[in-house]
Structure formats: structure tokens, C-alpha cells
Scaffold this motif. Structure first.
Motif, PDB file in Angstrom:
ATOM      1  N   GLU A   1       1.647   2.532  -3.642  1.00 27.73           N
ATOM      2  CA  GLU A   1       0.582   3.007  -4.527  1.00 27.73           C
ATOM      3  C   GLU A   1       0.791   4.436  -5.022  1.00 27.73           C
ATOM      4  N   PRO A   2       1.299   5.374  -4.180  1.00 25.92           N
ATOM      5  CA  PRO A   2       1.484   6.746  -4.692  1.00 25.92           C
ATOM      6  C   PRO A   2       2.672   6.893  -5.641  1.00 25.92           C
ATOM      7  N   LEU A   3       3.510   5.866  -5.750  1.00 28.57           N
ATOM      8  CA  LEU A   3       4.735   5.986  -6.527  1.00 28.57           C
ATOM      9  C   LEU A   3       4.479   5.756  -8.013  1.00 28.57           C
ATOM     10  N   GLU A   4       5.324   6.360  -8.827  1.00 30.44           N
ATOM     11  CA  GLU A   4       5.269   6.085 -10.257  1.00 30.44           C
ATOM     12  C   GLU A   4       5.678   4.635 -10.508  1.00 30.44           C
ATOM     13  N   GLN A   5       5.161   4.061 -11.579  1.00 32.92           N
ATOM     14  CA  GLN A   5       5.366   2.636 -11.826  1.00 32.92           C
ATOM     15  C   GLN A   5       6.837   2.241 -11.926  1.00 32.92           C
TER      16      GLN A   5
ATOM     17  N   LYS B   1       0.822  -1.218   0.000  1.00 26.41           N
ATOM     18  CA  LYS B   1       0.000   0.000   0.000  1.00 26.41           C
ATOM     19  C   LYS B   1       0.852   1.262   0.000  1.00 26.41           C
ATOM     20  N   TYR B   2       2.084   1.150   0.508  1.00 24.64           N
ATOM     21  CA  TYR B   2       2.961   2.323   0.526  1.00 24.64           C
ATOM     22  C   TYR B   2       3.542   2.623  -0.858  1.00 24.64           C
TER      23      TYR B   2
ATOM     24  N   ASN C   1      14.377   6.543   1.986  1.00 26.57           N
ATOM     25  CA  ASN C   1      13.066   6.256   1.400  1.00 26.57           C
ATOM     26  C   ASN C   1      12.833   4.771   1.157  1.00 26.57           C
TER      27      ASN C   1
END
Length: 405
Positions: A185-189, A182-183, A237
Motif C-alpha cells: 500500500e505505501p508503494l507507488e503504483q 498490505k505491505y 526489499n
């Protein structure tokens, strides 16, 4: 000498502090334990306790240096800066968890690292911090009903190997590795794909440190333009990878034993989520405190250890196991390989061949006489050098040096 420790922190760190306090007092030092849960009252007693030139502070993971309303302003350790008291901080996780904290260390800060790779990391990425100090975690022998002091206990105080209640236990929480998705999900593919690649490669080659493998792949992508500043940001990160990979192998080890038909008792949260074909063989006791873990180890013949990605340092779970008379079934680290010998005072398994852990455990169960002797040898080795009394003696030397400056 006067020594300040902390309570009402992370439970395991508080437990370590209480055992250290007992050792320091036995050595003739005065100890004050600052209550992080009641700082307004505790601060008043702290001020009365300290004696300039004769007082040091010892903490785990920045206790008292951040987020305390009486000792800090926001993240600024104003009390430490004003008093100039030597502050010794034993960081029991990888340093990349604490980049923000490193921006606020006072001039009198000394860091103790529990893995030699962590020292290498600090020298490279935070060279201005005094962190070239290696000190390992230690173990505690359960006192039980004995009135002896912690350091007076012997092998005669252990529950006999053959009379123990459990065959094998594991003490530690479990988090389903997929829950970390779930962490992402905001990231670019492309970033998520890179993350998945690193996780897969660490599973396939678990001898690598996270930071070394990350740097290798980052430099492949971006070449020589990669700076240490950029790497430092990347590492901060990627701490989820550290958690994800350790829980992956915890799950693999526990499920391999259970699926082979052996019953294993686990003390920790999250095992209801563990994928396993034979969950009936996992006896889930739930989350317990440090003392309960020691009580469980003292009643077990074997205690499983899965290293938290420390590749050049030991873990207190190994020493706790040995000091309470059980056999440590552990993966490798350079420190453990240096101190112990496979099937003499420890039983090693290989993360890269995790399924073979069943054969290693079966050897223990099939050779009870050899196993009993092995457990005793492990106890003797840990008793020689790996109790908190040994660490207290090491710390005493460091404290005296700091106060003499």
C-alpha cells in the motif's frame, strides 16, 4: 573439542541443535548449550566452559551473533571479536533475508549454505564473507519408546506402513498470499505493478530462482546501468515475494488434494484461511512443535513437501519423512533429483502442473504394495547420508581445520 550451541531460539533450530548435541557428545566432544532466554546466567557458564584453541561455536541463523545483551553491543558481536572463537553459522533461509547481519560478521565467521544457489549469491554480493560451504539440512528418526540411541534405530523401529493412522499429512504453516498486499500500500503504483508481475510470472514458471528472475526484469527496465549494489538493495526489499510464493504453492497443493476428495491432515497455523471448495477434507491440527511433527509423520503413509523456493538444495521435511517411514510427495530441486528417483524412493510432482499432484497421490493410494516398498527404499537412502549424525561428522572436520589454523 568443546562446542557451543544455542537454545531458546526459533523452535525448529533449537530442535536441530539438541539432536546435534547428542551426536557431538556421542563422538566424544563436550557441548555447552547457551540459553538465549537467560543470557545473564548462561554467559557466566559460557565463560567458564570455553577453552581457547579448543572451542568452536555453531549456530543457525546468527544465534548469539546479534541481539544478545551479553554477547553483543547493539548488532556488534563484541564477544566473538574479543575471543576470536571460530563461529560457524548455518543459514537456513535465503541470504537476502540477512543483508543487515552481513554488515556485522566478525573475522572468524564461517557461513554454511543449504542451497548451492545461496553460495553463488554470497560470492557475487558478499565476496568478503567466507560462505563457500555447502551443507544440507538433515532428518531425525523418532525414537518413540525405544531406549536405543538415535543412530542405532533401524527400519524395524518404524510403525509398519499398513498400520499407520493417516494417509497423508502436511507439516508447515500457511499464510494467505493476499495478506501480503498490505505491505504494498505505501508503494507507488508502478512498483506495486512490478511486484505483482514478478509474483504472477513465478507462479507460471516456478523453476526460476527469485533473484535470477528479478534481475532479468530489472535489467529489462533499466539496462546496463544496473549495478550489483542496486540489485542487492532490490533483493532485500523483495523478501515478501519469497514468502508469498511459497505459501501460494502450499495452498495449491493442499487444496488440490482436498478438493479431489482425499482427506489431508495439516499441522500448522493458518489453514482456516485457505481457499478450498472442500474444507471438510482438511483435518486441521493447528500449530505444533518439531517433535509433534515427527510423531505425525511416523503415523502417516505419505508426507507432502512443498519446497521453500530452494532450487538447488533439499529440505529437512523430505529427510524427516523418509527417516520416519513415510513416502515423501515432493516437488523438485536439483539436489532431490540427484539423490532420489521418482516412484522408486520418492514421488515427485511438478509445481508447473500442480493439479497433477492428485494423480501422483492417487498412484500411491492405488498401489499399496509398491508404496510400502517405496517408503522402505526412501528410509534406506536417507539413513545412508541424511541424518544429523552425518552432518555432525562433516562439521567435526570443519571445526578441526578451523582450530588448527
Amino acid at each position: 573439542m568443546k562446542i557451543v550451541l544455542f537454545k531458546n531460539t526459533v523452535e525448529s533450530q533449537e530442535f536441530f541443535s539438541f539432536v546435534l548435541a547428542e551426536a557431538f557428545r556421542e563422538m566424544g566432544h563436550e557441548v555447552f548449550i547457551y540459553d538465549c532466554g537467560d543470557p545473564l546466567v548462561s554467559f557466566r557458564y559460557l565463560v567458564e566452559f570455553i577453552e581457547m584453541g579448543n572451542t568452536v561455536i555453531f549456530a543457525f541463523n546468527f544465534n548469539g551473533m546479534i541481539n544478545d545483551p551479553c554477547l553483543c553491543e547493539d548488532r556488534d558481536p563484541v564477544f566473538l571479536k574479543k575471543t576470536g572463537l571460530p563461529y560457524f553459522n548455518m543459514v537456513v533461509d535465503h541470504p537476502f533475508y540477512y543483508h543487515e547481519e552481513f554488515a556485522h560478521v566478525p573475522p572468524n565467521y564461517v557461513q554454511l549454505c543449504i542451497d548451492k544457489n545461496h553460495i553463488r549469491y554470497m560470492k557475487r554480493f558478499f565476496p568478503h564473507i567466507d560462505a563457500d560451504h555447502y551443507m544440507e539440512l538433515a532428518g531425525t528418526q523418532l525414537r518413540g519408546s525405544s531406549e536405543k540411541k538415535q543412530w542405532e534405530l533401524t527400519a524395524d523401529d518404524l510403525i509398519p506402513y499398513e498400520k499407520r493412522r493417516d494417509d497423508i499429512i502436511f507439516t508447515g504453516n500457511y499464510i494467505l498470499p493476499e495478506s501480503y498486499e498490505k505491505y504494498l500500500e505505501p508503494l507507488e503504483q508502478p512498483v506495486a505493478d512490478f511486484y505483482h508481475r514478478i509474483f504472477r510470472e513465478l507462479r507460471e514458471n516456478p523453476s526460476k530462482t527469485l533473484e535470477d528472475h528479478l534481475e532479468l526484469r530489472i535489467r529489462e527496465e533499466f539496462g546496463d546501468k544496473v549495478t550489483d549494489d542496486y540489485l542487492r538493495q532490490c533483493f532485500a526489499n523483495m523478501i515478501m515475494l519469497d514468502l508469498q510464493i511459497r505459501h501460494y504453492f502450499r495452498g495449491q497443493a493442499v487444496s488440490a488434494i482436498a478438493d479431489a476428495g482425499y482427506r489431508i491432515t495439516v499441522y500448522g497455523a493458518g489453514y482456516e484461511d485457505l481457499p478450498c471448495r472442500h474444507k471438510e477434507n482438511i483435518i486441521n491440527k493447528g500449530n505444533v512443535n518439531s517433535r509433534k511433527c515427527l510423531e505425525a509423520i511416523a503415523q502417516s503413509r505419505v508426507s507432502l513437501n512443498v519446497m521453500p523456493w530452494f532450487k538447488d538444495g533439499p529440505h529437512d521435511r523430505v529427510f524427516n519423512t523418509m527417516l520416519n517411514g513415510a513416502i515423501s510427495l515432493s516437488d523438485h530441486s536439483r539436489a532431490l533429483d540427484e539423490y532420489f528417483t521418482d516412484r522408486d524412493d520418492i514421488v515427485f510432482y511438478d509445481l508447473q502442473k500442480i493439479d497433477h499432484i492428485v494423480e501422483d497421490y492417487a498412484w500411491i493410494m492405488d498401489h499399496p504394495a509398491e508404496a510400502r516398498d517405496l517408503a522402505l527404499k526412501g528410509y534406506e537412502e536417507a539413513k545412508k547420508a541424511h541424518t544429523w549424525k552425518h552432518r555432525a561428522l562433516e562439521l567435526e572436520k570443519m571445526f578441526k581445520t578451523a582450530l588448527a589454523k
